[in-house]
Design a protein around this motif. Sequence first.
Motif, PDB file in Angstrom:
ATOM      1  N   VAL A  31      -0.878 -36.464 111.844  1.00 35.71           N
ATOM      2  CA  VAL A  31      -1.636 -37.398 111.015  1.00 35.71           C
ATOM      3  C   VAL A  31      -2.161 -36.627 109.814  1.00 35.71           C
ATOM      4  N   SER A  32      -1.945 -37.172 108.618  1.00 30.91           N
ATOM      5  CA  SER A  32      -2.415 -36.518 107.392  1.00 30.91           C
ATOM      6  C   SER A  32      -3.237 -37.506 106.581  1.00 30.91           C
ATOM      7  N   VAL A  33      -4.354 -37.039 106.043  1.00 29.61           N
ATOM      8  CA  VAL A  33      -5.212 -37.846 105.170  1.00 29.61           C
ATOM      9  C   VAL A  33      -5.357 -37.086 103.863  1.00 29.61           C
ATOM     10  N   ALA A  34      -4.828 -37.662 102.775  1.00 33.44           N
ATOM     11  CA  ALA A  34      -4.798 -36.967 101.481  1.00 33.44           C
ATOM     12  C   ALA A  34      -5.617 -37.734 100.456  1.00 33.44           C
ATOM     13  N   ASP A  35      -6.371 -36.991  99.659  1.00 36.17           N
ATOM     14  CA  ASP A  35      -7.102 -37.606  98.537  1.00 36.17           C
ATOM     15  C   ASP A  35      -6.867 -36.776  97.294  1.00 36.17           C
ATOM     16  N   ALA A  36      -7.220 -37.331  96.157  1.00 34.45           N
ATOM     17  CA  ALA A  36      -7.107 -36.625  94.872  1.00 34.45           C
ATOM     18  C   ALA A  36      -8.498 -36.410  94.313  1.00 34.45           C
ATOM     19  N   GLY A  37      -9.439 -36.062  95.202  1.00 39.15           N
ATOM     20  CA  GLY A  37     -10.834 -35.958  94.806  1.00 39.15           C
ATOM     21  C   GLY A  37     -11.212 -34.586  94.284  1.00 39.15           C
ATOM     22  N   ILE A  38     -12.438 -34.169  94.607  1.00 39.92           N
ATOM     23  CA  ILE A  38     -12.998 -32.966  93.986  1.00 39.92           C
ATOM     24  C   ILE A  38     -12.494 -31.683  94.643  1.00 39.92           C
TER      25      ILE A  38
END
Length: 501
Positions: A408-415
């Motif tokens: 399971v992978s959770v990706a964001d383009a945050g800080i």
Amino acid sequence: VRGRVWGLLGAAQSEGAEDLLALHAGALDELAAHLDGIAERAPLLWESERSKADLEGGLDATMRRLDETNLQLIRRAREVRTLHEVTDAVSRNPAQTGVLEAIVSIVARSLEADLAAFLLLDDATGELVTQPGAFGLANDEGSLYRISLSNEQSSSVRVFKTGEPFLTADAQNDPKVIAHYARLWRCHSVLAVPLAVEGRRIGVLRVGSFKKNYFTSEHVDFVSLIAEEAAVLVEGAMLSRRLAESNRRLAEMNRIKDDFVSTVSHEFKTPLTSILGFLSVIIDGDSGPLNDEQKRFLGIVRGSAQRLSGLVSDILDLSKLEGGMEMEAVSLDLGALARRAIEECDWKAAEKGVKLTLEASEQLPNVSGSERWLGVVVENLLTNAVKFSRQGGTVALRLAHKGEGVQVSVADAGIGIPEADQARIFEKFFRASNRDATGAPGTGLGLAICRHIVNRHGGRIWFESEEGRGTTFHFVVPTAKAGEPAGRPPAATRRVETHGG
């Protein structure tokens, strides 16, 4: 003999008697010739006797030297065997438990002594302390005595201070020994040698016998050699013992702290639930109308109460996990769990205009785990990703079959996470140094909880991050065992998107 006169043979008779000399002249000549032969062989015989005596003397000396050599070899073999036994005792106890007892037992048996003990320095009190596990001594306060370094009457103290071994044939009657301790140990012959590590003395090895005049200078040399080799092992054992005691105390303090936190959290939970319930009733107008300012104030109170309730829930969860709570493992559809997590996090994403996406194959195998606790992991990772995403960003949740597990992978383009903070990101109550960039609230417990849950499932959790460009958290849990219910029927890969409501 050979032209050299070595003596005379004479014969005489009384006057007027028959001339016997003329009559026996031939016999006298023969006797003289015989004596000449004996005389010629005599030096050879004497030389032979001298050579024999020299040979016997040399043989005796050689035998004595062989005996001495044999005794030295026996002593050396005993030393090597004893050292080997000491080293073997340590290698069998990598945790250093029982090392001191093993060493004194080996030394005592090797010397056929009745007593053997380590007296080690207690830096805090300035005393030499008889260590538990001493050979031939009872583990009571009387036998395991302590003696101050200021007591110059003690032979052990003098050995420690001077670094010189000590030997006495009768300790109970030797003015150089404190007779009380000799009688306490019931010993007569006593030897003591210093223990030193890199020139720093750490204690004394003391060996005793119930017999008088038992030990010799050779015993002193032997025990000194053992002490020299064993000193490092002894110091390691003592450090290990102190570390174990410190760990025990820390574990006890940690248990008390966990019990306190758990108790206080439980006590907070009930009133917080009541507070939130009554706040909802008031804000919804069920208890009468409110003006805008009142609603704003009550909304702030409810937000704070919700954050406090979340903190209490996290502390309770972490307390359960650290306490070894049992997790019931079932065959679980991780794809269905991921869809529910997306739906539950949708309203949080809506507040920031963040888009949530889910990519998962319909052919994913079931995993073996707890639906409740794996749901906590996915929800925590999604919530974090949303919190640290910028306005209008995207958070992607992906599921993939990886050999014997599902990833399971959770990706964001945050800080992103600063590199200096990354090593500590799974620690309890730790929050990244750039957390204020998005004003995201939090307790620093979510990722610690995730790590505990994944580890308890036999999985692994990790992340990739670059400050300013975003973070991706991954975790893998094992697939369900053979014979458990299969996953959903095969279907095409699908992509689900939500747009903040």
